[in-house]
Design a protein around this motif. Structure first.
Motif, PDB file in Angstrom:
ATOM      1  N   ARG A  60       0.855  -1.188   0.000  1.00  0.00           N
ATOM      2  CA  ARG A  60       0.000   0.000   0.000  1.00  0.00           C
ATOM      3  C   ARG A  60       0.895   1.244   0.000  1.00  0.00           C
ATOM      4  N   VAL A  61       0.455   2.289  -0.721  1.00  0.00           N
ATOM      5  CA  VAL A  61       1.182   3.565  -0.613  1.00  0.00           C
ATOM      6  C   VAL A  61       0.309   4.583   0.107  1.00  0.00           C
ATOM      7  N   ILE A  62       0.959   5.525   0.780  1.00  0.00           N
ATOM      8  CA  ILE A  62       0.215   6.541   1.532  1.00  0.00           C
ATOM      9  C   ILE A  62       0.726   7.911   1.088  1.00  0.00           C
ATOM     10  N   SER A  63      -0.212   8.803   0.781  1.00  0.00           N
ATOM     11  CA  SER A  63       0.210  10.112   0.252  1.00  0.00           C
ATOM     12  C   SER A  63       0.259  11.160   1.354  1.00  0.00           C
ATOM     13  N   ASP A  64       0.810  12.335   0.983  1.00  0.00           N
ATOM     14  CA  ASP A  64       0.892  13.430   1.959  1.00  0.00           C
ATOM     15  C   ASP A  64      -0.481  13.983   2.295  1.00  0.00           C
ATOM     16  N   GLN A  65      -1.503  13.536   1.560  1.00  0.00           N
ATOM     17  CA  GLN A  65      -2.863  13.971   1.915  1.00  0.00           C
ATOM     18  C   GLN A  65      -3.618  12.861   2.641  1.00  0.00           C
ATOM     19  N   GLY A  66      -2.872  11.865   3.071  1.00  0.00           N
ATOM     20  CA  GLY A  66      -3.469  10.784   3.851  1.00  0.00           C
ATOM     21  C   GLY A  66      -4.177   9.729   3.009  1.00  0.00           C
ATOM     22  N   ARG A  67      -4.080   9.842   1.682  1.00  0.00           N
ATOM     23  CA  ARG A  67      -4.757   8.860   0.824  1.00  0.00           C
ATOM     24  C   ARG A  67      -3.970   7.546   0.827  1.00  0.00           C
ATOM     25  N   GLU A  68      -4.684   6.428   0.937  1.00  0.00           N
ATOM     26  CA  GLU A  68      -4.013   5.125   0.925  1.00  0.00           C
ATOM     27  C   GLU A  68      -4.481   4.361  -0.304  1.00  0.00           C
ATOM     28  N   VAL A  69      -3.569   3.859  -1.080  1.00  0.00           N
ATOM     29  CA  VAL A  69      -3.935   3.087  -2.278  1.00  0.00           C
ATOM     30  C   VAL A  69      -3.142   1.780  -2.288  1.00  0.00           C
ATOM     31  N   ASP A  70      -3.869   0.674  -2.452  1.00  0.00           N
ATOM     32  CA  ASP A  70      -3.224  -0.642  -2.478  1.00  0.00           C
ATOM     33  C   ASP A  70      -2.655  -0.930  -3.863  1.00  0.00           C
ATOM     34  N   TYR A  71      -1.610  -1.718  -3.906  1.00  0.00           N
ATOM     35  CA  TYR A  71      -1.045  -2.099  -5.207  1.00  0.00           C
ATOM     36  C   TYR A  71      -0.759  -3.598  -5.270  1.00  0.00           C
ATOM     37  N   ASP A  72      -0.770  -4.099  -6.490  1.00  0.00           N
ATOM     38  CA  ASP A  72      -0.196  -5.429  -6.728  1.00  0.00           C
ATOM     39  C   ASP A  72       1.232  -5.263  -7.225  1.00  0.00           C
ATOM     40  N   GLU A  73       1.409  -4.226  -8.100  1.00  0.00           N
ATOM     41  CA  GLU A  73       2.747  -3.907  -8.603  1.00  0.00           C
ATOM     42  C   GLU A  73       2.965  -2.409  -8.386  1.00  0.00           C
ATOM     43  N   LEU A  74       4.187  -2.049  -7.991  1.00  0.00           N
ATOM     44  CA  LEU A  74       4.469  -0.638  -7.708  1.00  0.00           C
ATOM     45  C   LEU A  74       5.709  -0.179  -8.475  1.00  0.00           C
ATOM     46  N   ILE A  75       5.561   0.919  -9.213  1.00  0.00           N
ATOM     47  CA  ILE A  75       6.725   1.505  -9.907  1.00  0.00           C
ATOM     48  C   ILE A  75       7.114   2.800  -9.194  1.00  0.00           C
ATOM     49  N   ILE A  76       8.382   2.908  -8.848  1.00  0.00           N
ATOM     50  CA  ILE A  76       8.877   4.172  -8.300  1.00  0.00           C
ATOM     51  C   ILE A  76       9.598   4.905  -9.437  1.00  0.00           C
ATOM     52  N   ALA A  77       9.103   6.080  -9.763  1.00  0.00           N
ATOM     53  CA  ALA A  77       9.682   6.867 -10.877  1.00  0.00           C
ATOM     54  C   ALA A  77       9.768   8.311 -10.423  1.00  0.00           C
ATOM     55  N   THR A  78      10.484   8.519  -9.338  1.00  0.00           N
ATOM     56  CA  THR A  78      10.472   9.823  -8.666  1.00  0.00           C
ATOM     57  C   THR A  78      11.539  10.787  -9.177  1.00  0.00           C
ATOM     58  N   GLY A  79      12.349  10.380 -10.158  1.00  0.00           N
ATOM     59  CA  GLY A  79      13.320  11.306 -10.761  1.00  0.00           C
ATOM     60  C   GLY A  79      14.378  11.787  -9.784  1.00  0.00           C
ATOM     61  N   SER A  80      14.768  13.041  -9.950  1.00  0.00           N
ATOM     62  CA  SER A  80      15.801  13.616  -9.084  1.00  0.00           C
ATOM     63  C   SER A  80      15.400  15.003  -8.633  1.00  0.00           C
ATOM     64  N   ASN A  81      16.183  15.539  -7.735  1.00  0.00           N
ATOM     65  CA  ASN A  81      16.077  16.950  -7.350  1.00  0.00           C
ATOM     66  C   ASN A  81      17.373  17.639  -7.744  1.00  0.00           C
ATOM     67  N   SER A  82      17.307  18.959  -7.863  1.00  0.00           N
ATOM     68  CA  SER A  82      18.537  19.710  -8.113  1.00  0.00           C
ATOM     69  C   SER A  82      19.434  19.558  -6.894  1.00  0.00           C
ATOM     70  N   PHE A  83      20.727  19.457  -7.132  1.00  0.00           N
ATOM     71  CA  PHE A  83      21.657  19.457  -5.998  1.00  0.00           C
ATOM     72  C   PHE A  83      21.874  20.919  -5.599  1.00  0.00           C
ATOM     73  N   ILE A  84      21.593  21.230  -4.343  1.00  0.00           N
ATOM     74  CA  ILE A  84      21.769  22.604  -3.858  1.00  0.00           C
ATOM     75  C   ILE A  84      22.974  22.614  -2.919  1.00  0.00           C
ATOM     76  N   LEU A  85      23.941  23.488  -3.179  1.00  0.00           N
ATOM     77  CA  LEU A  85      25.155  23.544  -2.347  1.00  0.00           C
ATOM     78  C   LEU A  85      24.796  23.775  -0.885  1.00  0.00           C
ATOM     79  N   PRO A  86      25.304  22.956   0.024  1.00  0.00           N
ATOM     80  CA  PRO A  86      24.970  23.147   1.439  1.00  0.00           C
ATOM     81  C   PRO A  86      25.852  24.236   2.056  1.00  0.00           C
ATOM     82  N   ILE A  87      25.627  25.476   1.637  1.00  0.00           N
ATOM     83  CA  ILE A  87      26.472  26.584   2.132  1.00  0.00           C
ATOM     84  C   ILE A  87      25.579  27.634   2.792  1.00  0.00           C
ATOM     85  N   PRO A  88      26.148  28.480   3.649  1.00  0.00           N
ATOM     86  CA  PRO A  88      25.316  29.505   4.282  1.00  0.00           C
ATOM     87  C   PRO A  88      24.646  30.384   3.221  1.00  0.00           C
ATOM     88  N   GLY A  89      23.365  30.648   3.425  1.00  0.00           N
ATOM     89  CA  GLY A  89      22.635  31.559   2.532  1.00  0.00           C
ATOM     90  C   GLY A  89      21.933  30.861   1.377  1.00  0.00           C
TER      91      GLY A  89
END
Ligand SMILES: Cc1cc2nc3c(=O)[nH]c(=O)nc-3n(C[C@H](O)[C@H](O)[C@H](O)COP(=O)(O)OP(=O)(O)OC[C@H]3O[C@@H](n4cnc5c(N)ncnc54)[C@H](O)[C@@H]3O)c2cc1C
Ligand SMILES: NC(=O)c1ccc[n+]([C@@H]2O[C@H](COP(=O)([O-])OP(=O)(O)OC[C@H]3O[C@@H](n4cnc5c(N)ncnc54)[C@H](O)[C@@H]3O)[C@@H](O)[C@H]2O)c1
Ligand code: SF4
Ligand code: FES
Length: 806
Positions: free
Chosen positions: A89-118
């Motif tokens: 089962r997957v659970i969303s940030d809105q509390g929705r729950e959906v059952d699966y038989d097969e699950l694909i994760i295709a979440t891509g990437s995020n930009s790398f942000i330099l961990p520097i002050p500011g």
């Protein structure tokens, strides 16, 4: 049916679903969660949006109707935060729950942000999605100086875009050479020279240690102590896989979500594809390998025996006008490699092929990349090059001789892995005659688009004498036909065609049902041409128009009653409040168009609610006049010179329900202080002493555009006459789904002014407008009166789609 859930609505994931729909259309009940509030779009083209070559609507790959047609439940603007692999089962940030038989994760990437002050200051962004793109476009309108950190593909494309937007741009790069992963020092140096000539300033070998400023960025500090000013900072220093949701539920991750050769993760029935996946220690950041992965996964998940994914060799090009470069494979020599080189400094051409044991292992080309497809084939197919002339001047001129000489297995579309042979076969077996059709049928050209000239050449070569250049290049309405907009309009008039079906039959559509692109367009053109006598084909309309309500992402609808000029009464407010209470409406909200929206309404409640409201539809969902925003004007405001509310009401009452190629918004301000923001409306009216200024082609959405002054008139009746003529001219000459801003840019403001300056032309346009306006009836009232409409459209069912309301 098995339940297939996919997390991520991006390029790799949705391509995998397209492949599954091809191979096993009936096998799955599909649900997709997408964190971004849009349907699937072509992320590659964000660079082109920033550079001003296209707009968001053009880069949507699969519109909401596609999901509906394929019965895919789509939750946009909703992220999956947890996977329960035990309960499947997957659970969303809105509390929705959906059952699966097969699950694909295709979440891509995020930009790398330099961990520097500011790094969290206002004005600092990555470049990954529409939101980032919008932020940069808005900043460019307000600020002057941008700094892009990172001289890789993304950074240079961003920098070019920001230059086009009128900013001064510094590119800060950590290394001595730009694009050091793709280019050797000579090519990199040539690239830098050209980009400097285009106006970019480079700060090489600089390490950023701090972003300066209070709330908003004002500059950067480097490790060597030097500083540089900045109003906007774009970080383009690479990406990091979006693997957290997998990691948190115990799926094995490393740099990405680790998968085997069939894209299976460490947990049964859970797969990963795209930039979030790590295969044989590689995480890819270009679509070509991701689409290969998608195909392998589609076969696997549909139970077909398919080839395993064995990794990819990628080729890259930079999407910056005036730069022609290609790179693939190894860049640097070692003791076992030999180079073959051409270096023509005078013409700015540099080509180097790196070989090992008679095989090509690396290619760098700058200034002339015509041989890149051939060389890339030789590299990927491991062809022995002994005795082969690597660089031939006559090679790759892009004419039919080259195409004839090209082997069938040569890759033409790198992004989609489409060979010459596949294109030729599609043209021959499917009777294709246009570039659009080839793209639709084979996928070639659907991503970055750079292969389109070669696809055109193959079309020409394959069709021989039957090739017609004008037909091939013209943009057809959609992949169901070769007919262009102009031809369609001409044919409807000349042949007296009167229904959508008839148009598709007579003009020999290659798909007798049409599609969600052509059916609404044909319906619009028929209504525009036949004015009063055309019977609207409701089932050919886009889904929101068909329902006369906006579908929200959870499958409920919004109801926005008309409030002419944004003016209401105590009685109407009372009615709205009572209806909201009676139907347990979860959200009552003021919209951007000065009216009240009731959100979260069940489909089966719509007719009952409309009846109780007893107010006309505000058409918040239609390709029509949406709203006329007004300021209080001379009646109440001490600055007002004109009666903006009266004009707003008259305009809205006259043009409501009118079918237009795209939505139209108006604003009326009674003085140049412009409180109703008339300067970013499709048509805006600004009161001045003794008259009105009429502004056109403004846009306040993704493609922010200030309106242009069309003309100045003296009276309210002149305003109505000019507006009627302008709207009718737009209706008659725009492409379906073309906003007024794009239409005016295409035709030229001067041309539109000249047409409308002629009294007789205005009169004729207004006559046709008035004839058209007579046919419209109030749709909510029609639905209340008709059991047939209620039974057909408003019985309970489930559709999911994201949507907009204004
Ligand atoms: C400006 C730019 C230009 C580019 N140019 C090129 C190019 O010329 N050629 C090329 O080959 N490639 C190019 N790329 C790279 C290409 O766009 C990516 O490789 C491709 O989009 C990756 O596809 P994906 O499906 O793995 O990820 P994405 O397209 O990023 O899709 C992932 C989606 O998943 C969503 N998501 C993430 N987590 C969750 C969650 N928990 N729940 C729900 N949804 C979630 C994200 O919001 C996103 O919409 C470019 C990229 C950018 C940004
Ligand atoms: N035309 C295309 O094919 C295209 C266009 C845009 C994006 N993309 C893809 O998008 C992804 C992101 O692109 P990208 O260019 O950000 O990634 P990248 O990893 O290709 O390049 C990042 C660049 O930033 C430099 N860098 C790293 N840290 C730095 C620092 N602290 N200061 C200054 N420079 C620094 C690196 O030396 C490198 O050249 C990649 O997967 C890329 O393939 C492709
Ligand atoms: S636009 Fe002018 S007239 Fe209208 S409310 Fe604003 S200040 Fe008053
Ligand atoms: S090479 Fe990118 S779409 Fe064909």
């Amino acid at each position: 049916m098995k339940k297939l859930v996919m997390i991520g609505n991006g390029m790799a994931g949705v391509r995998t679903i397209e492949e599954i729909l091809k191979t096993a259309p009936e096998q799955f009940d599909i649900t997709i969660f997408g964190q971004e509030p849009y349907p699937n779009y072509n992320r590659i083209k964000l660079s082109n949006i920033l550079q001003g070559d296209t707009n968001f609507e053009e880069i949507i790959i699969n519109p909401l109707e596609w999901y509906k047609e394929n019965q895919i439940q789509l939750f946009t603007g909703e992220a999956v935060v947890k996977i329960d692999v035990e309960a499947k089962r997957v659970i969303s940030d809105q509390g929705r729950e959906v059952d699966y038989d097969e699950l694909i994760i295709a979440t891509g990437s995020n930009s790398f942000i330099l961990p520097i002050p500011g790094a969290d200051k206002i004005g600092v962004t990555g470049f990954r999605d529409i939101k980032d793109c919008e932020m940069m476009i808005k900043s460019a309108a307000q600020y002057k100086k941008a700094v892009v950190i990172g001289g890789g593909l993304l950074g240079l494309e961003a920098a070019r875009g920001l230059l086009n937007l009128g900013m001064k741009v510094d590119v800060v790069h950590l290394m001595p050479n730009l694009m050091e992963r793709q280019l050797d020092p000579i090519a990199s140096h040539m690239l830098k020279n050209e980009l400097e000539a285009q106006g970019m300033n480079f700060l090489m070998e600089k390490e950023t240690v701090e972003i300066l400023g209070d709330e908003r960025v004002t500059g950067l500090r480097f490790k060597d102590g030097s500083e540089v000013d900045a109003d906007l900072v774009v970080m383009a220093i690479g990406i990091k896989s979006n693997k957290e949701v997998a990691k948190n539920c115990g799926i094995y991750v490393n740099r990405g979500i680790v998968v085997n050769d069939f894209m299976e993760t460490s947990v049964p029935h859970v797969y990963a594809v795209g930039e979030c996946a790590e295969h044989r220690e590689m995480v890819y950041g270009l679509v070509a390998p991701l689409y290969e992965q998608g195909k392998v996964l589609a076969n696997r998940i549909s139970g077909l025996v398919g080839e395993p994914y064995q990794g990819s060799i990628t080729g890259t090009q930079l999407k910056v006008a005036g730069i022609d470069l290609f790179s693939a494979g190894e860049i640097f020599e070692d003791g076992s490699t030999k180079s073959i080189m051409v270096y023509n400094e005078y013409d700015g051409i540099y080509k180097r092929v790196l070989t090992r044991n008679n095989l090509i292992v690396g290619i760098v080309q700058y200034g002339d990349t015509k041989e890149s497809t051939k060389l890339f084939r030789m590299l990927t197919k491991k062809e022995d090059i002994s005795g082969t002339a690597i660089f031939q001047t006559e090679c790759g001129t892009g004419d039919s001789n080259d195409v004839a000489a090209m082997p069938n297995d040569e890759l033409v579309c790198g992004c989609n892995g489409i060979t010459k042979g596949a294109i030729v076969e599609a043209i021959q077996t499917q009777g294709l005659t246009t570039l659009d059709q080839v793209s639709h049928c084979t996928n070639a050209g659907r991503s970055c688009g750079r292969c389109k000239p070669m696809v055109s050449q193959i079309l020409k070569y394959t069709l021989g004498d039957q090739f017609d250049a004008a037909t091939a290049q013209k943009t057809s309405i959609c992949g169901c036909t070769t007919v262009s907009r102009e031809e369609l309009v001409e044919e409807i008039k000349a042949k007296g065609l009167t229904s959508v079906k008839e148009v598709m039959n007579v003009l020999e559509w290659n798909n007798e049902e049409g599609c969600t692109k052509c059916r609404p367009a044909i319906n619009y053109y028929l209504g525009m041409i036949h004015m009063d006598e055309y019977k609207d084909d409701r089932d050919s309309r886009l889904v929101n128009e068909k329902m006369h309500a906006n579908i929200q992402k959870d499958g409920t609808y919004s109801v926005v009653p008309r409030m002419y000029g944004g003016i209401t009464t105590a009685a109407d407010l009372k009615k709205i409040a009572e209806v909201a209470e009676k139907f347990n409406v979860p959200l009552v909200k003021l919209t951007g168009g000065q009216r009240i929206g009731l959100f979260g309404v069940k489909k089966e409640d719509l007719p009952g609610m409309w009846e109780e409201l007893d107010m006309p539809s505000g058409y918040a969902y239609g390709k029509t006049l949406r709203t006329v925003k007004t300021c209080v004007g001379a009646q109440f405001c001490r600055y007002g010179t004109q009666d903006s509310m009266a004009l707003g009401i008259e305009l809205e009452k006259k043009f409501e329900r009118l079918d237009t190629p795209h939505k139209v918004k108006m604003g009326v301000s009674a003085c140049p202080r412009n409180c109703s923001e008339a300067g970013i409306k499709d048509i805006g009216f600004v009161g001045i002493d003794g008259g009105w200024e009429i502004y056109v082609a403004g846009n306040g959405g993704v493609d922010l555009r200030p309106a242009d002054l069309l003309c100045t008139v003296k009276t309210q009746s002149e305003v109505m006459e000019m507006t009627g003529a302008y709207m009718q001219y737009y209706r008659e000459t725009a492409n379906y789904l073309e906003r007024t801003s794009k239409w005016v840019e295409r035709l030229g403001l001067k041309h539109v002014q000249e047409v409308l300056a002629d009294h007789e032309t205005r009169k004729a346009l207004n006559e046709r407008m008035d004839k058209t306006l007579k046919k419209y009836i109030e749709p909510w009232n029609e639905a209340i009166q008709s059991e047939e409409i209620q039974d057909k459209y408003y019985v309970k069912h489930t559709i999911m789609a994201g949507s907009e309301t204004k």
